[in-house]
Design a protein around this motif. Sequence first.
Motif, mmCIF file in Angstrom:
data_model
loop_
_atom_site.group_PDB
_atom_site.id
_atom_site.type_symbol
_atom_site.label_atom_id
_atom_site.label_comp_id
_atom_site.label_asym_id
_atom_site.label_seq_id
_atom_site.Cartn_x
_atom_site.Cartn_y
_atom_site.Cartn_z
ATOM 1 N N TYR A 1 0.836 -1.191 0.000
ATOM 2 C CA TYR A 1 0.000 0.000 0.000
ATOM 3 C C TYR A 1 0.874 1.246 0.000
ATOM 4 N N PHE A 2 0.286 2.329 -0.460
ATOM 5 C CA PHE A 2 0.904 3.649 -0.392
ATOM 6 C C PHE A 2 -0.152 4.633 0.071
ATOM 7 N N GLN A 3 0.235 5.533 0.961
ATOM 8 C CA GLN A 3 -0.696 6.568 1.392
ATOM 9 C C GLN A 3 0.077 7.841 1.717
ATOM 10 N N MET A 4 -0.644 8.935 1.715
ATOM 11 C CA MET A 4 -0.042 10.250 1.954
ATOM 12 C C MET A 4 -0.926 11.034 2.909
ATOM 13 N N LEU A 5 -0.315 11.557 3.968
ATOM 14 C CA LEU A 5 -1.025 12.434 4.894
ATOM 15 C C LEU A 5 -0.614 13.869 4.630
ATOM 16 N N VAL A 6 -1.598 14.733 4.528
ATOM 17 C CA VAL A 6 -1.370 16.173 4.413
ATOM 18 C C VAL A 6 -2.207 16.831 5.503
ATOM 19 N N GLY A 7 -1.550 17.565 6.398
ATOM 20 C CA GLY A 7 -2.317 18.147 7.482
ATOM 21 C C GLY A 7 -1.545 19.161 8.296
ATOM 22 N N THR A 8 -1.986 19.338 9.523
ATOM 23 C CA THR A 8 -1.392 20.303 10.440
ATOM 24 C C THR A 8 -1.217 19.666 11.809
ATOM 25 N N GLY A 9 -0.420 20.317 12.650
ATOM 26 C CA GLY A 9 -0.204 19.808 13.991
ATOM 27 C C GLY A 9 0.332 20.880 14.914
ATOM 28 N N GLN A 10 0.639 20.459 16.134
ATOM 29 C CA GLN A 10 1.208 21.346 17.134
ATOM 30 C C GLN A 10 2.215 20.587 17.974
ATOM 31 N N ALA A 11 3.143 21.321 18.574
ATOM 32 C CA ALA A 11 4.095 20.750 19.505
ATOM 33 C C ALA A 11 4.084 21.575 20.784
ATOM 34 N N LYS A 12 3.993 20.889 21.903
ATOM 35 C CA LYS A 12 4.098 21.533 23.206
ATOM 36 C C LYS A 12 5.513 21.284 23.725
ATOM 37 N N VAL A 13 6.288 22.333 23.869
ATOM 38 C CA VAL A 13 7.705 22.218 24.224
ATOM 39 C C VAL A 13 7.893 22.729 25.654
ATOM 40 N N GLU A 14 8.678 21.978 26.424
ATOM 41 C CA GLU A 14 8.869 22.313 27.833
ATOM 42 C C GLU A 14 10.347 22.272 28.193
ATOM 43 N N THR A 15 10.800 23.308 28.875
ATOM 44 C CA THR A 15 12.139 23.337 29.452
ATOM 45 C C THR A 15 11.992 23.488 30.968
ATOM 46 N N ALA A 16 13.113 23.556 31.649
ATOM 47 C CA ALA A 16 13.063 23.732 33.106
ATOM 48 C C ALA A 16 12.456 25.072 33.481
ATOM 49 N N GLN A 17 12.553 26.057 32.604
ATOM 50 C CA GLN A 17 12.081 27.411 32.924
ATOM 51 C C GLN A 17 10.637 27.655 32.487
ATOM 52 N N GLU A 18 10.227 27.138 31.323
ATOM 53 C CA GLU A 18 8.901 27.481 30.815
ATOM 54 C C GLU A 18 8.379 26.432 29.843
ATOM 55 N N THR A 19 7.098 26.602 29.527
ATOM 56 C CA THR A 19 6.422 25.701 28.587
ATOM 57 C C THR A 19 5.693 26.544 27.550
ATOM 58 N N ARG A 20 5.866 26.171 26.288
ATOM 59 C CA ARG A 20 5.174 26.890 25.209
ATOM 60 C C ARG A 20 4.611 25.892 24.204
ATOM 61 N N THR A 21 3.535 26.343 23.556
ATOM 62 C CA THR A 21 2.929 25.552 22.486
ATOM 63 C C THR A 21 3.137 26.266 21.168
ATOM 64 N N SER A 22 3.545 25.508 20.173
ATOM 65 C CA SER A 22 3.847 26.104 18.868
ATOM 66 C C SER A 22 2.588 26.549 18.152
ATOM 67 N N ARG A 23 2.780 27.381 17.161
ATOM 68 C CA ARG A 23 1.697 27.652 16.218
ATOM 69 C C ARG A 23 1.457 26.405 15.379
ATOM 70 N N LEU A 24 0.427 26.448 14.535
ATOM 71 C CA LEU A 24 0.122 25.295 13.698
ATOM 72 C C LEU A 24 1.284 24.983 12.761
#
Length: 200
Positions: A122-145
């Motif tokens: 089989y072959f398939q292709m995903l096209v879409g959007t997502g987010q990443a929630k990034v955390e360090t010892a100092q702070e936490t941020r969520t990316s844009r799409l």
Amino acid sequence: MRLLTCVLLWTGLLSGSAFADDDDKKSRNAREDQAGSISEGLARGSLRPFLELTTKQSNPGDDTLRLHGFRLGLSEGGERQLALAFYRSGSTRFDAGTSYELSYGGVVFGDPPQGDRITEGYFQMLVGTGQAKVETAQETRTSRLLFVLEPEIGIGVNITPWMQIGAGVSYRYLNGLQVLGLGSEELRGGTANLHLLLQL
């Protein structure tokens, strides 16, 4: 003579009505045959829903990135498929000071599942959007799409006409991530995939 004329006229009227009845029957039969062929054609080319449960695994950082998700969609006439997909990871450590959670989804299209062969590629292709929630010892941020593009190839084994297990490899392309030192290029790369597919 008048009697003979009346008999002939009456016979003609009766035979005409009989022919009309025959024509009506023929037209009804033709309509029924046509309706049958249409319904059979719809049955042969009908949309079949399916659900696929998927686990994806890759190593973009210190820890193994594991994404769990699903695809839910339709296969049409044994030739095309269109589905919606969503995948999400748990908290994953990228390096000593950074951890993240990745989620993405979108539209998937490609070859449909087939139940008439034991194994199939089989072959398939995903096209879409997502987010990443990034955390360090100092702070936490969520990316844009993020923009996500993920082609995949693999092989499936049909256990029954309605159940398939399979494995594949894909390449996850991300663009738009730059949060707390973690960028798109760090989370791009090859992914190993396992799936369980159910025809509903």
